[in-house]
Motif scaffolding. Sequence first.
Motif, PDB file in Angstrom:
ATOM      1  N   MET A  46       0.831  -1.204   0.000  1.00 23.75           N
ATOM      2  CA  MET A  46       0.000   0.000   0.000  1.00 23.75           C
ATOM      3  C   MET A  46       0.869   1.258   0.000  1.00 23.75           C
ATOM      4  O   MET A  46       0.627   2.208  -0.755  1.00 23.75           O
ATOM      5  CB  MET A  46      -0.925  -0.004   1.210  1.00 23.75           C
ATOM      6  N   LYS A  47       1.908   1.248   0.853  1.00 27.66           N
ATOM      7  CA  LYS A  47       2.799   2.412   0.935  1.00 27.66           C
ATOM      8  C   LYS A  47       3.525   2.641  -0.388  1.00 27.66           C
ATOM      9  O   LYS A  47       3.851   3.779  -0.735  1.00 27.66           O
ATOM     10  CB  LYS A  47       3.797   2.214   2.075  1.00 27.66           C
ATOM     11  N   MET A  48       3.796   1.543  -1.103  1.00 25.89           N
ATOM     12  CA  MET A  48       4.450   1.643  -2.400  1.00 25.89           C
ATOM     13  C   MET A  48       3.632   2.522  -3.358  1.00 25.89           C
ATOM     14  O   MET A  48       4.195   3.247  -4.196  1.00 25.89           O
ATOM     15  CB  MET A  48       4.619   0.245  -2.999  1.00 25.89           C
ATOM     16  N   CYS A  49       2.317   2.479  -3.226  1.00 23.86           N
ATOM     17  CA  CYS A  49       1.435   3.237  -4.124  1.00 23.86           C
ATOM     18  C   CYS A  49       1.150   4.643  -3.622  1.00 23.86           C
ATOM     19  O   CYS A  49       0.861   5.548  -4.415  1.00 23.86           O
ATOM     20  CB  CYS A  49       0.107   2.495  -4.297  1.00 23.86           C
ATOM     21  N   VAL A  50       1.221   4.847  -2.308  1.00 23.68           N
ATOM     22  CA  VAL A  50       0.766   6.101  -1.726  1.00 23.68           C
ATOM     23  C   VAL A  50       1.607   7.285  -2.195  1.00 23.68           C
ATOM     24  O   VAL A  50       1.073   8.321  -2.607  1.00 23.68           O
ATOM     25  CB  VAL A  50       0.766   6.013  -0.175  1.00 23.68           C
ATOM     26  N   VAL A  51       2.934   7.163  -2.146  1.00 26.85           N
ATOM     27  CA  VAL A  51       3.794   8.293  -2.511  1.00 26.85           C
ATOM     28  C   VAL A  51       3.612   8.710  -3.977  1.00 26.85           C
ATOM     29  O   VAL A  51       3.417   9.900  -4.258  1.00 26.85           O
ATOM     30  CB  VAL A  51       5.272   7.990  -2.191  1.00 26.85           C
ATOM     31  N   PRO A  52       3.643   7.769  -4.953  1.00 26.44           N
ATOM     32  CA  PRO A  52       3.398   8.186  -6.344  1.00 26.44           C
ATOM     33  C   PRO A  52       2.025   8.830  -6.537  1.00 26.44           C
ATOM     34  O   PRO A  52       1.892   9.778  -7.320  1.00 26.44           O
ATOM     35  CB  PRO A  52       3.500   6.868  -7.134  1.00 26.44           C
ATOM     36  N   GLU A 141      12.381  24.491  13.511  1.00 29.17           N
ATOM     37  CA  GLU A 141      13.047  23.250  13.117  1.00 29.17           C
ATOM     38  C   GLU A 141      12.150  22.419  12.206  1.00 29.17           C
ATOM     39  O   GLU A 141      12.622  21.771  11.264  1.00 29.17           O
ATOM     40  CB  GLU A 141      13.452  22.438  14.346  1.00 29.17           C
ATOM     41  N   PHE A 142      10.854  22.430  12.508  1.00 34.69           N
ATOM     42  CA  PHE A 142       9.900  21.690  11.671  1.00 34.69           C
ATOM     43  C   PHE A 142       9.880  22.263  10.246  1.00 34.69           C
ATOM     44  O   PHE A 142       9.904  21.518   9.266  1.00 34.69           O
ATOM     45  CB  PHE A 142       8.499  21.740  12.278  1.00 34.69           C
ATOM     46  N   ILE A 143       9.838  23.598  10.136  1.00 34.65           N
ATOM     47  CA  ILE A 143       9.852  24.244   8.813  1.00 34.65           C
ATOM     48  C   ILE A 143      11.127  23.877   8.067  1.00 34.65           C
ATOM     49  O   ILE A 143      11.105  23.535   6.876  1.00 34.65           O
ATOM     50  CB  ILE A 143       9.726  25.774   8.949  1.00 34.65           C
ATOM     51  N   ARG A 144      12.253  23.948   8.772  1.00 32.87           N
ATOM     52  CA  ARG A 144      13.538  23.594   8.156  1.00 32.87           C
ATOM     53  C   ARG A 144      13.526  22.160   7.639  1.00 32.87           C
ATOM     54  O   ARG A 144      13.954  21.891   6.506  1.00 32.87           O
ATOM     55  CB  ARG A 144      14.657  23.764   9.189  1.00 32.87           C
ATOM     56  N   ASP A 145      13.030  21.244   8.458  1.00 30.42           N
ATOM     57  CA  ASP A 145      13.040  19.816   8.085  1.00 30.42           C
ATOM     58  C   ASP A 145      12.002  19.482   7.028  1.00 30.42           C
ATOM     59  O   ASP A 145      12.027  18.382   6.459  1.00 30.42           O
ATOM     60  CB  ASP A 145      12.821  18.953   9.333  1.00 30.42           C
ATOM     61  N   SER A 146      11.055  20.394   6.789  1.00 28.20           N
ATOM     62  CA  SER A 146      10.020  20.147   5.776  1.00 28.20           C
ATOM     63  C   SER A 146      10.529  20.378   4.357  1.00 28.20           C
ATOM     64  O   SER A 146       9.918  19.912   3.396  1.00 28.20           O
ATOM     65  CB  SER A 146       8.805  21.053   6.022  1.00 28.20           C
ATOM     66  N   ILE A 147      11.635  21.099   4.236  1.00 26.46           N
ATOM     67  CA  ILE A 147      12.197  21.395   2.914  1.00 26.46           C
ATOM     68  C   ILE A 147      13.144  20.262   2.519  1.00 26.46           C
ATOM     69  O   ILE A 147      14.144  20.029   3.202  1.00 26.46           O
ATOM     70  CB  ILE A 147      12.969  22.735   2.909  1.00 26.46           C
ATOM     71  N   PRO A 148      12.843  19.552   1.440  1.00 30.42           N
ATOM     72  CA  PRO A 148      13.705  18.416   1.057  1.00 30.42           C
ATOM     73  C   PRO A 148      15.047  18.877   0.491  1.00 30.42           C
ATOM     74  O   PRO A 148      15.097  19.705  -0.412  1.00 30.42           O
ATOM     75  CB  PRO A 148      12.874  17.702  -0.013  1.00 30.42           C
ATOM     76  N   ASN A 153      15.900  11.262  -2.186  1.00 33.05           N
ATOM     77  CA  ASN A 153      16.084  10.681  -0.859  1.00 33.05           C
ATOM     78  C   ASN A 153      14.774  10.729  -0.074  1.00 33.05           C
ATOM     79  O   ASN A 153      14.410   9.768   0.617  1.00 33.05           O
ATOM     80  CB  ASN A 153      17.181  11.435  -0.116  1.00 33.05           C
ATOM     81  N   SER A 154      14.040  11.833  -0.191  1.00 34.86           N
ATOM     82  CA  SER A 154      12.746  11.973   0.504  1.00 34.86           C
ATOM     83  C   SER A 154      11.752  10.947  -0.025  1.00 34.86           C
ATOM     84  O   SER A 154      10.988  10.361   0.746  1.00 34.86           O
ATOM     85  CB  SER A 154      12.195  13.389   0.297  1.00 34.86           C
ATOM     86  N   LEU A 155      11.756  10.721  -1.339  1.00 35.09           N
ATOM     87  CA  LEU A 155      10.858   9.740  -1.941  1.00 35.09           C
ATOM     88  C   LEU A 155      11.201   8.325  -1.469  1.00 35.09           C
ATOM     89  O   LEU A 155      10.310   7.539  -1.138  1.00 35.09           O
ATOM     90  CB  LEU A 155      10.933   9.815  -3.461  1.00 35.09           C
ATOM     91  N   SER A 156      12.487   8.008  -1.406  1.00 33.21           N
ATOM     92  CA  SER A 156      12.896   6.653  -1.020  1.00 33.21           C
ATOM     93  C   SER A 156      12.595   6.371   0.441  1.00 33.21           C
ATOM     94  O   SER A 156      12.322   5.236   0.826  1.00 33.21           O
ATOM     95  CB  SER A 156      14.392   6.455  -1.283  1.00 33.21           C
ATOM     96  N   GLN A 157      12.603   7.424   1.277  1.00 30.64           N
ATOM     97  CA  GLN A 157      12.326   7.257   2.708  1.00 30.64           C
ATOM     98  C   GLN A 157      10.875   7.541   3.062  1.00 30.64           C
ATOM     99  O   GLN A 157      10.514   7.504   4.242  1.00 30.64           O
ATOM    100  CB  GLN A 157      13.244   8.177   3.518  1.00 30.64           C
ATOM    101  N   GLN A 162       7.918  16.271   3.270  1.00 24.17           N
ATOM    102  CA  GLN A 162       8.848  16.790   2.275  1.00 24.17           C
ATOM    103  C   GLN A 162       8.346  16.528   0.859  1.00 24.17           C
ATOM    104  O   GLN A 162       8.509  17.366  -0.034  1.00 24.17           O
ATOM    105  CB  GLN A 162      10.231  16.157   2.478  1.00 24.17           C
ATOM    106  N   VAL A 163       7.740  15.361   0.647  1.00 25.02           N
ATOM    107  CA  VAL A 163       7.196  15.016  -0.664  1.00 25.02           C
ATOM    108  C   VAL A 163       6.073  15.981  -1.047  1.00 25.02           C
ATOM    109  O   VAL A 163       5.994  16.446  -2.182  1.00 25.02           O
ATOM    110  CB  VAL A 163       6.680  13.558  -0.677  1.00 25.02           C
ATOM    111  N   VAL A 164       5.186  16.294  -0.087  1.00 24.28           N
ATOM    112  CA  VAL A 164       4.071  17.211  -0.355  1.00 24.28           C
ATOM    113  C   VAL A 164       4.590  18.617  -0.642  1.00 24.28           C
ATOM    114  O   VAL A 164       4.123  19.292  -1.563  1.00 24.28           O
ATOM    115  CB  VAL A 164       3.083  17.217   0.826  1.00 24.28           C
TER     116      VAL A 164
END
Length: 414
Positions: A46-52, A141-148, A153-157, A162-164
């Motif tokens: 399911m997770k495999m499909c969610v990101v794409p 820190e949250f804003i900083r970490d939200s920027i990929p 790397n963000s997609l693979s993890q 970050q993806v959004v």
Amino acid sequence: MQKIRKILKNPISVLLGFTLGGFYGSYFPQYTETLGIFGQIFLNLMKMCVVPIIVSAATLGVTKLLTTKSSVSIRKIVGVMASLFVIFSLIGVLVGGVFRPADKVDVGASPALNKIVLSASSIERNLKEPVELQKSVSFIEFIRDSIPKNIFNSLSQSAIVQVVVFSFIFALALAAVPGSERIMNFLEIVYKVFERIFSEIITFLPIASFCIMSTNITKIDPDAFLSMVPFVGYINLSYLFVFFVGVTIINFRTKLGFIKSITYFKDPTIIALATSSSLSAIPSSIEVLNNLYKKNTNLVQSLIPLGIIVGRFSICLYFSFAAIFVGHIYLHDFTIIQMVYVVFLSIFAGISTIGITTGGILIPILAMILDPLGLPFGSLVFILVAMDPLISPMRTMIVAHSNLTMATMVIDKD
């Protein structure tokens, strides 16, 4: 084959899988390890499909919204979301304050709960800080970490936030570049392909429910459960209440009829409940809303991914309810002003959980609410984490369903 698929896709089959899994895990816990592996395989598929699906749907939705006229303003979306945040947090405070489930719990009388508290000493952490502070993250820190830094790397993890963020930035640029139709067509194909794969995977949800439930039930201590029945019961009843309120709103906005307002959205609701993953409900949520709002598919494709990731209303309800519960455990009587604080602090705490998908990690964030009120929390975190498998399914289901409700409040019927 079609008959078998129809049986498997019936909600009763999912419920049966849940029930049988609970019995099997309770009476044959030694045989659940292999079933847990099968359940994880299903979740991974399911997770495999969610990101794409998130990348393609969000990019398409935002790009088309920017290049075509929309009848829905950003102000309306923000207003509805803000109202739901306040209402959900307020419900948690009212249920915890009026029914006082903490008065019915005797933590000291339960050997299992005492064992959970004592186990805190074996957890590796900085002993100079309370355990709940170990995962605290500031807003900056949250804003900083939200920027990929690296989108691949963000997609693979599966770093969803970050993806959004990338999808929205990419969509803004795509809308401003002439001749982007080829990329749009490609994303359309990607969306349809993974939506088809996801639909085939969901067929086996009843079997996955059996495997997941049989494994999860073994993690629950019966003695601890009996001691915390009031807490678990009242929070789940609160979720049931907001579910039916949501169904009533959907019925009012769509004119589907009360029963059909439940059955029409059954797929995303059941998926979120069975998998304890609101992200897994995104594809089916988009599908059912696209069928309902054929003239607003662009808005649906951008609103649902953003809503389910940001609009974590049920988590705000959990935080406000748990804060009142913890306060009453320590015999603290809340003033009206303190209850107002709890409502708004719960909203900030809920928003800060964006990107967190593991239920147990949510619990320490309660410190954001309790610390300003001067309430201790360190030992109780382990008790609430132990009870979370009994709350997470309903909490996740309401994340998905409340965003479906929000969509019907924002979008006008075709």
